[in-house]
Design a protein around this motif. Sequence first.
Motif, short mmCIF file in Angstrom:
data_model
loop_
_atom_site.label_atom_id
_atom_site.label_comp_id
_atom_site.label_asym_id
_atom_site.label_seq_id
_atom_site.Cartn_x
_atom_site.Cartn_y
_atom_site.Cartn_z
N TYR A 107 -19.62 8.26 0.28
CA TYR A 107 -19.36 9.32 -0.69
C TYR A 107 -19.92 10.66 -0.21
CZ TYR A 107 -17.86 6.34 -4.64
OH TYR A 107 -17.17 5.49 -5.47
N ALA B 94 -17.98 -4.42 -10.83
CA ALA B 94 -18.22 -4.14 -9.40
C ALA B 94 -18.74 -2.71 -9.25
CB ALA B 94 -16.97 -4.39 -8.57
N ASP C 92 -22.23 -6.41 -11.03
CA ASP C 92 -21.92 -6.58 -9.61
C ASP C 92 -22.46 -7.93 -9.17
OD1 ASP C 92 -21.03 -4.23 -7.40
OD2 ASP C 92 -21.96 -6.01 -6.53
N ALA D 161 -17.04 -10.82 -10.81
CA ALA D 161 -15.99 -10.04 -11.47
C ALA D 161 -14.74 -10.86 -11.73
CB ALA D 161 -15.64 -8.85 -10.59
N GLY E 203 -14.18 0.69 -10.04
CA GLY E 203 -13.96 1.64 -8.97
C GLY E 203 -13.96 0.95 -7.62
C1 LIG Z 1 -16.26 -0.75 -2.62
S1 LIG Z 1 -17.62 -1.24 -3.62
C2 LIG Z 1 -17.32 -0.27 -5.08
C3 LIG Z 1 -18.57 0.19 -5.76
C4 LIG Z 1 -18.36 1.19 -6.90
N1 LIG Z 1 -17.61 0.61 -7.97
C5 LIG Z 1 -17.71 2.46 -6.42
O1 LIG Z 1 -16.60 2.77 -6.85
O2 LIG Z 1 -18.32 3.15 -5.61
C6 LIG Z 1 -17.12 -2.85 -4.14
C7 LIG Z 1 -18.18 -3.55 -4.97
O3 LIG Z 1 -17.61 -4.76 -5.45
C8 LIG Z 1 -18.61 -5.74 -5.50
N2 LIG Z 1 -17.94 -7.04 -5.56
C9 LIG Z 1 -17.08 -7.56 -4.67
N3 LIG Z 1 -16.61 -8.74 -5.10
C10 LIG Z 1 -17.20 -8.97 -6.30
C11 LIG Z 1 -17.13 -10.03 -7.24
N4 LIG Z 1 -16.34 -11.09 -7.07
N5 LIG Z 1 -17.86 -9.94 -8.37
C12 LIG Z 1 -18.67 -8.86 -8.59
N6 LIG Z 1 -18.78 -7.83 -7.73
C13 LIG Z 1 -18.05 -7.88 -6.59
C14 LIG Z 1 -19.41 -5.49 -4.25
O4 LIG Z 1 -20.69 -6.08 -4.29
C15 LIG Z 1 -19.43 -3.97 -4.22
O5 LIG Z 1 -20.56 -3.46 -4.87
#
Ligand SMILES: C[S@@+](CC[C@H](N)C(=O)[O-])C[C@H]1O[C@@H](n2cnc3c(N)ncnc32)[C@H](O)[C@@H]1O
Length: 219
Positions: A16, A53, A71, A94, A110
């Motif tokens: 970011y 997430a 998350d 999630a 996001g």
């Molecule tokens: C690209 S990051 C996005 C973070 C934030 N929402 C943003 O927009 O900056 C993706 C996030 O999804 C989480 N994630 C991936 N698979 C997941 C799951 N099955 N359950 C919960 N979190 C998950 C990861 O740990 C990570 O923090």
Amino acid sequence: MKEYYDTRAPEYDDWYLGVGAFTERNRPGWDEEVRELIRTLGALPAARTLDVACGTGFLTQHLRGDITALDQSERMLAIAGERVQSATLVQGDALDLEFRANSFERVFTGHFYSHLQAPVRERFLGQARRIAPELVVVDAASRPDHECEEWQTRVLNDGSRFEVYKRYFDPADLARELGGGTVLHAGSWFVAVRSRREDLGVSATGRSPSTTALDGAGR
Ligand SMILES: C[S@@+](CC[C@H](N)C(=O)[O-])C[C@H]1O[C@@H](n2cnc3c(N)ncnc32)[C@H](O)[C@@H]1O
């Protein structure tokens, strides 16, 4: 994906902020668009929100209302917890959201939806719809340097490599895929769509009042 994001957590915000490995990236208009996206999210009406997430909470901190941030990564949640001290943090999956029907007014997510392949995507949408009447999705905009769907090799600061599935969206297509909705942001880097239960299926017939907003918004 868990190992990838756990490892990436301390360097995630570099993306970011355009620092660290992203210092040399040529991203015209990126900073301005991040600010615009943040303004858009901050202008959403306050709501009891589940941020699915949430990552480091970089976007979470701009959502208004009573915020629960979920998350699967402990390391992401630790950073989010420091940043958004008013939020309730939940470590969870999630794709297995154990909340009662309508326990939130909004599900926000996001940069997560773009990592879901087709069957899992449906599962996520079904759960999000059950939990809240409104879904807001922020994700990556389609760009000439990426296929709309691809596998990417991502290399982190410690040299570790991960294969990641990723999609890039046209905002109107994303709104249609969600079953109908309103485009909140249509930029070069990001898209944001709000889809309410009452939108579902309506845009497919072209009768949705939001279709107008969809076609013209943000361009
Ligand atoms: C690209 S990051 C996005 C973070 C934030 N929402 C943003 O927009 O900056 C993706 C996030 O999804 C989480 N994630 C991936 N698979 C997941 C799951 N099955 N359950 C919960 N979190 C998950 C990861 O740990 C990570 O923090």
